[in-house]
Structures are given as structure tokens and as C-alpha cells.
Design a protein around this motif. Structure first.
Motif: not given
Ligand code: GLU
Length: 282
Positions: A28-29, A31-34
Motif C-alpha cells: 500500500q505504501l 501504491q500511495k507513493q507511486g
């Protein structure tokens, strides 16, 4: 800089809720940060690692909705990289062969002149019995250790790493304290065999260009070793995120033998990925 993080399980048993937490957090990290999410199979323990456990890891993570870049790095394919790292330390005289068994270490530490037994991230601090031995006299069954007294001569006064977990901070490691606090860690369990986790993880995180190491807080103390080894090997120091551990109702950390909380059993009991997210409050 693109955030690159990873999940690095050992294929030695079923993944449980704790592993799911670690993997999901990293995924998720990214994903959140691209950023990038990588998977690495830590199969250095050749006796306990099994192909069916590796396949189960892929199945469980896919079921949870995770995806990762391929090909997946497997530590059993990385011997040449580990050999090169040991060679680079050995060329500076930082590696020595050690023939001590656990019993030898215990009895050396119980000698009256030894005083109090000190513990480091890997258990008791090795008393240094074999420190004077040269690599040329190594026996087939010897382990290889890092000579920490010598190693600190190649390090600055202190090392620093950044922690982003529940207690974000900048941590300084005083190098002069490393011989007493960490000691002569094992780099290889057998001269031509199994590599130690600490060396493998440092070499691989650098090779995979991992910028952000996500893992359980049980490995927090080992980070000191990893930052030290990375610096000795001239590798970049990633940022770290040590997350909380998932515990059972008695507060005990989940273990691989705890099959009831394995992802496989939870799935067979009819749980859906969302149920797992709810259990993990993620
Ligand atoms: N392979 C280790 C484990 O399964 C994790 C290594 C790491 O995240 O640095 O506990």
C-alpha cells in the motif's frame, strides 16, 4: 527518488496474519507513493526452505490482491553476489574462520575471566576465540565471522539511519560501541555454504535498489548490523519502517507453526481478503 520497498519472506512454512500485515503495508505504501513493490524469496536456509512453501507464498499474496515485479529475486540464485561481498571484506582483513560450536561459545563465556555475558541482536556476543585465525587456515566446516574491532577502523565515528515506523526518528550508531554491542557476527555459516541472513539482506536490498525497508519491529536491532555492513560494503543506506507485530489474543507473536492463523487456513475457513484487512485493521 522513487520509493522502492519489498516483502522478503522465507519459504519455510505458511504465511500468517503477521506476514500479511507486513506485505500489505509495503504494497500500500508503494501504491500511495507511486513507488515500486518487490518480492524477494529469502531461501538461504536450504534445509528448511521448500518449493511448495514458495508457491504458497505466491498463492496467498495473489489472493490478497498483491502484485509485484517479475522476475522475483531468490536468494538461492545470488551466491556470486554474496561471494563478492565476502571477498571485499576479506581483502581488508575483516573476515576470519571460526570453528566454535554453540557449546564451545557457552563454555568460553563461562570461564571466570570473561565476566558478564553480553547479548547483541544475534544472541550472546561471540567471545572471539577464533579471532586470531587466518582465512588460509580455514577448515571446510568453519563459519566466517566479521572482525568488528578491525571493521570499525574502516567506519566513521557514527552511522545514521532514518526510522519511519510508529516512532519516527533519526538513529545514530556509535561505531566504537559495535564490538561490545554487536560483536563478530557470522557472515557465512559454512565456508562454501549457507550465507548468513544479515549479509544476504544487505547485498540484496542494495541490488534491488530498495530505498525503504518495511519489516517487523522484531528486526529493529538487526538494522544496526545491516547499516554497518552496508557502509563497509559501500552500499547506500535505505530508510527503515519497522512496523508493529501482529499478536494473538494472549499477546504472543504469531509464529509459522501457528497454522490456525495461517492465511491458507483462514481462506479455507471461508474468509475473504476484506476479512483479513479487517482483522489487521489495515
Ligand atoms: N526473511 C525475513 C523473515 O522472513 C525478513 C527479512 C527482512 O525483512 O529483512 O523474517
Amino acid at each position: 527518488m522513487t520509493l522502492t520497498t519489498r516483502f522478503a519472506p522465507s519459504p519455510t512454512g505458511l504465511l500468517h496474519l503477521g506476514h500479511a500485515f507486513s506485505a500489505l503495508l509495503a504494497f500500500q505504501l508503494a501504491q500511495k507513493q507511486g513507488g515500486r513493490f518487490l518480492l524477494r524469496i529469502e531461501d538461504v536456509d536450504t534445509t528448511r526452505s521448500k518449493p511448495h512453501w514458495e508457491q504458497q507464498i505466491y498463492d496467498d499474496l495473489t489472493w490478497l490482491g498483491l502484485s509485484w515485479e517479475t522476475p522475483v529475486m531468490r536468494q538461492s540464485d545470488r551466491t556470486a553476489a554474496y561471494d563478492a561481498a565476502i571477498q571485499s571484506l576479506a581483502e581488508r582483513g575483516l573476515v576470519y574462520p571460526c570453528s566454535c560450536s554453540r557449546a564451545d561459545i557457552k563454555s568460553a563465556l563461562s570461564a571466570p575471566q570473561e565476566g558478564d555475558v553480553h547479548h547483541g541482536p544475534d544472541g550472546v556476543i561471540y567471545p572471539g576465540t577464533c579471532r586470531g585465525r587466518r582465512l588460509q587456515e580455514a577448515q571446510h566446516t568453519d563459519a566466517l565471522r566479521l572482525n568488528m574491532e578491525e571493521a570499525i577502523k574502516h567506519l566513521p565515528t557514527s552511522l545514521r539511519f532514518r526510522e519511519h515506523g510508529e516512532n519516527p526518528a533519526q538513529h545514530d550508531i556509535e561505531c566504537a560501541a559495535l564490538p561490545a554491542d554487536v560483536g563478530d557476527i557470522v557472515l557465512r555459516r559454512r565456508i562454501s555454504g549457507e550465507i548468513a541472513y544479515h549479509l544476504a539482506v544487505v547485498v540484496d536490498d542494495a541490488a534491488q535498489k530498495v530505498t525503504y525497508v518495511t519489516r517487523g519491529s522484531d528486526l529493529f536491532d538487526a538494522t544496526k548490523i545491516h547499516v554497518t555492513l552496508a557502509t563497509l560494503l559501500g552500499l547506500p543506506i535505505p530508510h527503515y519502517h519497522h512496523h508493529r507485530l501482529v499478536r494473538d489474543e494472549n499477546g504472543k507473536r504469531l509464529a509459522k507453526r501457528d497454522d490456525a492463523r495461517s492465511l491458507k487456513s483462514l481462506r479455507e475457513q471461508g474468509n475473504l481478503p476484506q476479512d483479513i484487512f479487517d482483522m489487521l485493521k489495515i
